[in-house]
Write an enzyme that holds these catalytic residues in place. Sequence first.
Site, PDB file in Angstrom:
ATOM      1  N   GLU A 166      -8.596  -0.702   8.144  1.00  0.00           N
ATOM      2  CA  GLU A 166      -9.179   0.039   9.277  1.00  0.00           C
ATOM      3  C   GLU A 166     -10.374   0.897   8.873  1.00  0.00           C
ATOM      4  O   GLU A 166     -10.327   2.140   8.985  1.00  0.00           O
ATOM      5  CB  GLU A 166      -8.111   0.926   9.923  1.00  0.00           C
ATOM      6  CG  GLU A 166      -6.902   0.180  10.425  1.00  0.00           C
ATOM      7  CD  GLU A 166      -5.945   1.052  11.235  1.00  0.00           C
ATOM      8  OE1 GLU A 166      -6.118   2.283  11.251  1.00  0.00           O
ATOM      9  OE2 GLU A 166      -5.032   0.496  11.868  1.00  0.00           O
ATOM     10  N   GLU A 363      -0.593  -5.150  11.032  1.00  0.00           N
ATOM     11  CA  GLU A 363       0.207  -3.982  11.431  1.00  0.00           C
ATOM     12  C   GLU A 363       0.469  -4.071  12.916  1.00  0.00           C
ATOM     13  O   GLU A 363      -0.439  -4.364  13.713  1.00  0.00           O
ATOM     14  CB  GLU A 363      -0.540  -2.645  11.207  1.00  0.00           C
ATOM     15  CG  GLU A 363      -0.552  -2.138   9.806  1.00  0.00           C
ATOM     16  CD  GLU A 363      -1.247  -0.777   9.668  1.00  0.00           C
ATOM     17  OE1 GLU A 363      -1.179   0.050  10.607  1.00  0.00           O
ATOM     18  OE2 GLU A 363      -1.870  -0.556   8.622  1.00  0.00           O
TER      19      GLU A 363
HETATM   20  C1  BGP Z   1      -2.709   2.705  11.306  1.00  0.00           C
HETATM   21  C2  BGP Z   1      -2.818   3.000   9.829  1.00  0.00           C
HETATM   22  C3  BGP Z   1      -1.536   3.335   9.158  1.00  0.00           C
HETATM   23  C4  BGP Z   1      -0.498   4.028  10.007  1.00  0.00           C
HETATM   24  C5  BGP Z   1      -0.448   3.510  11.440  1.00  0.00           C
HETATM   25  C6  BGP Z   1       0.376   4.318  12.412  1.00  0.00           C
HETATM   26  O1  BGP Z   1      -3.860   3.135  11.932  1.00  0.00           O
HETATM   27  O2  BGP Z   1      -3.369   1.903   9.138  1.00  0.00           O
HETATM   28  O3  BGP Z   1      -1.870   4.016   8.003  1.00  0.00           O
HETATM   29  O4  BGP Z   1      -0.498   5.348   9.836  1.00  0.00           O
HETATM   30  O5  BGP Z   1      -1.728   3.384  11.994  1.00  0.00           O
HETATM   31  O6  BGP Z   1      -0.368   5.370  12.969  1.00  0.00           O
HETATM   32  P1  BGP Z   1       0.015   6.880  12.826  1.00  0.00           P
HETATM   33  O7  BGP Z   1       0.564   7.013  11.457  1.00  0.00           O
HETATM   34  O8  BGP Z   1      -1.244   7.638  13.010  1.00  0.00           O
HETATM   35  O9  BGP Z   1       0.999   7.170  13.886  1.00  0.00           O
END
Ligand code: BGP
Length: 498
Positions: A166, A363
């Site tokens: 990302e 993800e």
């Molecule tokens: C994505 C990232 C992760 C993870 C996930 C969940 O953007 O790659 O690192 O954190 O989101 O989001 P968050 O942790 O902000 O709730």
Amino acid sequence: MTYQFLAGFWWGGASSAPQSEGAAAEGGKGKTIWDHWYELEPERFYQKVGPNDTDDFFHRYEEDVELMCKAGFNSFRTSLSWARLIPDGDGEVNQEGVQFYRRMISCLREHGIRPVLNLYHFDMPLALQQQGGWENRHTVDAFVRYASFCFDTFGDLAEDWLTFNEPIVPVEGGYLYGFHYPAVCDMKRAVQVGYHTMLASAGAIAQGRAKHPEFRFGIVLNLTPSYPRDAADPGDAEASRIADLLFNRSFLTPSVRGCWPEGLGEILGRYGWLPERAAGEKEILEKGTIDFLGVNYYQPRRVQKKQTPCSAPKLPEDLFSYYQWEDAEMNTSRGWEIYPKGVYDIAVMLRDEYGNLPWYISENGIGIMDEEQFADETGMILDDYRIRFIRRHLTWLAQAMQEGCACFGYHIWTFLDNWSWCNAFKNRYGLVRLDKEHGNARIPKRSFAWFAQTAATNSIELEKGEMARYERGSLSQCEKTMGDNGIRNVCALRTFHL
Ligand code: BGP
């Protein structure tokens, strides 16, 4: 109705070094911007839990890998920590870091789990940040050296490489909206950071490919489909085009095609936001295109035209507005919309506009607050909402694959509840609960067994009615086109050996 995935489909999960390893000051690791920020402003982090207090994967990876096997994983992505391997970001190597990663990656392989290694997950070494981080062209060269070091050092253990997770997020978090260090707000600097990150990715791939033609190189992008409030309204359609260019295609087009998306330069130029570029960089971008893409998908972006146009835009949001879709289903813990059809729309866009390149869901998942309220008497979290969330997304993915989209895997975010930046442990995403009160015990949730079963059968029961949800009353496309026996997808993946 059952859908059968193609043989070799990647079932697994994703994590990252800064969110799981812990041991922030152990084993010779250098500081990252997260360690530094926490020292400066601990109150920015939920319950003041900082980057040292994560899952302790650094010490407990063997136990975790055993559990991954039980969850049916055949693949797992995590990141290497730049600062653990090269504490100052450039120069001297930390051999303890090298040994740790060699042991950890070998452990995955010994358990039949394909390691998918990412080089950068928001964790800039502090020493480089102090010289300007991604604003400084020197960081691009340092990253290419770091990448090349990793390819040479771990190349006997892994062949699937990702340059960035990302890359737009540090641009947004660090230079526009204040949720990453250095938390400044400056669009011109943000664009420079984005440009240098893209250049670093391409430079690493170009160099890596020349030396290791057998590797597969990719990047992970969080694609957030932009939906206009009223597609027939030219103002809303333009708002959606701009958001899509700035947040999706800005990295997608250079990664896949090695050039800027049409229209982006015009928008950046109009407001004086163009980055500084040097001779020879265009050629680097052209050479460093990806072999495969990781798509992180959580939520869509709903946009409309600005009611009052802004005369001197300073931020992307000065060019469009967000709105709340009246039919939106929300994950109120995270404040993100749940829109499984987004997976299908991304898949079709990649098929029709990006040459149907091989890609996987790198993800997807749901973060829930206070999950212990769903525990049974044995302490197991009965996370049926997570099972349903995954199944709904897989239903749309299955439909896309049925229509020839080249998806080859699904990775859940995440395997084990982990530390999430400024949110620390507020929202839990894992198939496995991290019990912080009992020595960080790992306790599988109900979704764990469901995931294992899905991976073992390489199939899913489609979520009935899911497709019809957005097609008001019509028989779902899925039910129309999928036979009772399920249909295997036939796509460009024949040439991409799983
Ligand atoms: C994505 C990232 C992760 C993870 C996930 C969940 O953007 O790659 O690192 O954190 O989101 O989001 P968050 O942790 O902000 O709730």
